[in-house]
Design a protein around this motif. Structure first.
Motif, PDB file in Angstrom:
ATOM      1  N   GLN A   1       0.818  -1.214   0.000  1.00 11.96           N
ATOM      2  CA  GLN A   1       0.000   0.000   0.000  1.00 11.96           C
ATOM      3  C   GLN A   1       0.851   1.263   0.000  1.00 11.96           C
ATOM      4  N   THR A   2       1.965   1.260   0.735  1.00  7.91           N
ATOM      5  CA  THR A   2       2.816   2.463   0.802  1.00  7.91           C
ATOM      6  C   THR A   2       3.799   2.541  -0.351  1.00  7.91           C
ATOM      7  N   GLY A   3       4.121   1.390  -0.939  1.00  5.66           N
ATOM      8  CA  GLY A   3       5.005   1.383  -2.100  1.00  5.66           C
ATOM      9  C   GLY A   3       6.475   1.273  -1.799  1.00  5.66           C
ATOM     10  N   SER A   4       6.863   1.205  -0.512  1.00  8.84           N
ATOM     11  CA  SER A   4       8.288   1.079  -0.191  1.00  8.84           C
ATOM     12  C   SER A   4       8.447   0.470   1.191  1.00  8.84           C
ATOM     13  N   PHE A   5       9.614  -0.146   1.389  1.00  4.39           N
ATOM     14  CA  PHE A   5       9.915  -0.730   2.693  1.00  4.39           C
ATOM     15  C   PHE A   5      10.054   0.366   3.748  1.00  4.39           C
TER      16      PHE A   5
ATOM     17  N   LEU B   1       8.922 -19.571   2.095  1.00  6.44           N
ATOM     18  CA  LEU B   1       8.125 -19.923   0.924  1.00  6.44           C
ATOM     19  C   LEU B   1       8.988 -20.244  -0.288  1.00  6.44           C
ATOM     20  N   ASP B   2      10.285 -19.865  -0.212  1.00  4.28           N
ATOM     21  CA  ASP B   2      11.220 -20.055  -1.321  1.00  4.28           C
ATOM     22  C   ASP B   2      10.750 -19.298  -2.564  1.00  4.28           C
ATOM     23  N   VAL B   3      10.296 -18.069  -2.368  1.00  4.77           N
ATOM     24  CA  VAL B   3       9.854 -17.206  -3.471  1.00  4.77           C
ATOM     25  C   VAL B   3      10.309 -15.787  -3.163  1.00  4.77           C
ATOM     26  N   LEU B   4      10.327 -14.941  -4.210  1.00  8.39           N
ATOM     27  CA  LEU B   4      10.581 -13.519  -4.043  1.00  8.39           C
ATOM     28  C   LEU B   4       9.238 -12.809  -4.083  1.00  8.39           C
ATOM     29  N   LEU B   5       8.917 -12.062  -3.026  1.00  8.63           N
ATOM     30  CA  LEU B   5       7.608 -11.429  -2.911  1.00  8.63           C
ATOM     31  C   LEU B   5       7.577 -10.017  -3.482  1.00  8.63           C
ATOM     32  N   PHE B   6       8.694  -9.296  -3.434  1.00 10.61           N
ATOM     33  CA  PHE B   6       8.740  -7.913  -3.921  1.00 10.61           C
ATOM     34  C   PHE B   6       9.945  -7.733  -4.837  1.00 10.61           C
ATOM     35  N   ASP B   7       9.723  -7.002  -5.911  1.00 16.09           N
ATOM     36  CA  ASP B   7      10.815  -6.637  -6.820  1.00 16.09           C
ATOM     37  C   ASP B   7      11.502  -5.402  -6.244  1.00 16.09           C
ATOM     38  N   ARG B   8      12.761  -5.548  -5.842  1.00 15.20           N
ATOM     39  CA  ARG B   8      13.494  -4.471  -5.201  1.00 15.20           C
ATOM     40  C   ARG B   8      14.405  -3.715  -6.175  1.00 15.20           C
TER      41      ARG B   8
ATOM     42  N   GLN C   1       4.700 -11.630  -9.114  1.00 17.27           N
ATOM     43  CA  GLN C   1       3.472 -12.394  -9.368  1.00 17.27           C
ATOM     44  C   GLN C   1       3.109 -13.240  -8.158  1.00 17.27           C
ATOM     45  N   ALA C   2       4.135 -13.871  -7.554  1.00 15.39           N
ATOM     46  CA  ALA C   2       3.891 -14.668  -6.347  1.00 15.39           C
ATOM     47  C   ALA C   2       3.452 -13.778  -5.190  1.00 15.39           C
ATOM     48  N   GLY C   3       4.079 -12.588  -5.084  1.00 18.90           N
ATOM     49  CA  GLY C   3       3.703 -11.661  -4.021  1.00 18.90           C
ATOM     50  C   GLY C   3       2.279 -11.173  -4.163  1.00 18.90           C
TER      51      GLY C   3
END
Length: 320
Positions: free
Chosen positions: A21-25, A50-57, A66-68
Motif C-alpha cells: 500500500q505504501t510502495g516502499s519498505f 516460501l522459497d519465493v521472491l515477494l517484492f521486486d526491489r 506475481q507470487a507476491g
C-alpha cells in the motif's frame, strides 16, 4: 529455516499489505513503527520459508512479484476471515447458537419458511442456519435424535416423548384428489375401499430412519412411492395414481382444473400440525431458537405456513 505456517501470521500478512500500500519498505516501516532493517529481515524470513521472491526491489518502489500479488490476495481474504470469526465468537458469547437446524415437514409452505429465514438473516446473526425437509414421523425424529433443534409441521402424537415441547400451528384437512383424466374421476361417489384397491395409490415415503409410518394403504394395493410432497402433487397431476393432499396445497390445482376432489367412504381426515422443540416450555437460552419460536407464535405466520402453497409449474399428460 522457519516453516510457512510459522511465518504467515496475521501480523506478517498485515505487514506485507502495508508494504504494497505504501510502495516502499521505508514508508511501511514508518507506518508500522519499525526500523527498516527489522521490516526487511521479516520479509526475507517469509520469502525464505516460501522459497519465493515477494517484492521486486530493483526499482525505487517495492512492487509485488506475481507470487507476491497472489499472497497479498490470499492475505486480504484470510485477514477478513479472521475478523469474521472473531465477530462470530463475540456474538455467540452473547447467547446465539453456532448453528440452528430446523426440520420442516413437506406439508409446510417452503416459501414461508424461506421468508422466515430471510427475516432471520436480516438480524445478521452469527448462527449458521440449516433447513432440512422431512416427511411424517421423520419431522419429529430429526428433533428427538438430535439432528434438528426445531421441528415445524409435526403431525404425530408426542405425548410419550420426554422433554419435547409443542406449539400448535393449526389444523389441515387432507382431501382426496385425482387428475380429471384419471378413471376414478368418473366413477360414482362415494368411492369405497374396494374401488380404490383396484387403482394405484401415490404415497410419500416416511423420512424417519426407524419405525416408518404409512398412511392410507390398503393390503395388496399397487403403490407408487415418492420422496416429497411436491413430487406427490406432480405425480397425481399426471394421473399416475390417486392420493390425499393437504387442502391448501391442492387448492390452486383444483381451481385451475388440474385436479378434482372426490368423496370417499372413509372418515374425513383433519390433522393438527405443531412446531416442536427440546427443553423447557419457556427456553432461557439460545437466541436463534427463541427468535424462531417467537415468529411461530404469530397467527399470521402460522396461517402462512399451512396455507401459502402457490401452484408450481408442471407438465400435463399428452392430449389433456
Amino acid at each position: 529455516m522457519q516453516s510457512p505456517r510459522n511465518v504467515l501470521t496475521p501480523e506478517s500478512l498485515s505487514m506485507l499489505q502495508a508494504i504494497a500500500q505504501t510502495g516502499s519498505f521505508a514508508a511501511a516501516a514508518r507506518h508500522l513503527g519499525l526500523v527498516p532493517s527489522a521490516l526487511t529481515y521479516r520479509v526475507r524470513q517469509i520469502e525464505d520459508a516460501l522459497d519465493v521472491l515477494l517484492f521486486d526491489r530493483s526499482a525505487r518502489q517495492a512492487r509485488p512479484t506475481q507470487a507476491g500479488a497472489e499472497l497479498l490476495r490470499e492475505a486480504a481474504r484470510l485477514l477478513q476471515e479472521i475478523d469474521t470469526v472473531a465477530h462470530r465468537v463475540q456474538r455467540v458469547a452473547t447467547g446465539w447458537e453456532p448453528q440452528l437446524t430446523v426440520s420442516v415437514d413437506g406439508a409446510i409452505s417452503p416459501g414461508t419458511v424461506l421468508d422466515l429465514a430471510e427475516a432471520f438473516y436480516a438480524l445478521a446473526p452469527p448462527t449458521q442456519l440449516k433447513l432440512r425437509e422431512e416427511i411424517l414421523t421423520g419431522t419429529l425424529e430429526a428433533l428427538t435424535s438430535g439432528r434438528a433443534d426445531l421441528a415445524i409441521g409435526v403431525a404425530v402424537n408426542t405425548s410419550n416423548v420426554a422433554g419435547v415441547q409443542l406449539g400448535l400451528l393449526g389444523e389441515v384437512a387432507f382431501i382426496f384428489t385425482v387428475a380429471p383424466h384419471h378413471p376414478l374421476a368418473a366413477l360414482p361417489e362415494p368411492l369405497t375401499d374396494a374401488t380404490l384397491l383396484g387403482h394405484r395409490l401415490v404415497a410419500v415415503a416416511d423420512s424417519a430412519h426407524s419405525g416408518r409410518v404409512s398412511m392410507g394403504l390398503l393390503g395388496g394395493q399397487d403403490v407408487l412411492t415418492v420422496d416429497s410432497m411436491q413430487a406427490k402433487v406432480q405425480t397425481q397431476l399426471r394421473g399416475l395414481g390417486y392420493g390425499f393432499l393437504p387442502e391448501p396445497m391442492a387448492r390452486p390445482y383444483i381451481a385451475a382444473g388440474h385436479l378434482v376432489t372426490r368423496r370417499v367412504a372413509r372418515p374425513a381426515r383433519n390433522v393438527r400440525m405443531y412446531c416442536a422443540w427440546n427443553g423447557a416450555a419457556q427456553p432461557v437460552g439460545g437466541r436463534a431458537l427463541q427468535w424462531w419460536l417467537g415468529q411461530l407464535q404469530s397467527p399470521t405466520t402460522q396461517a402462512a405456513l399451512l396455507e401459502n402453497h402457490p401452484m408450481q409449474a408442471h407438465r400435463m399428460a399428452a392430449g389433456v
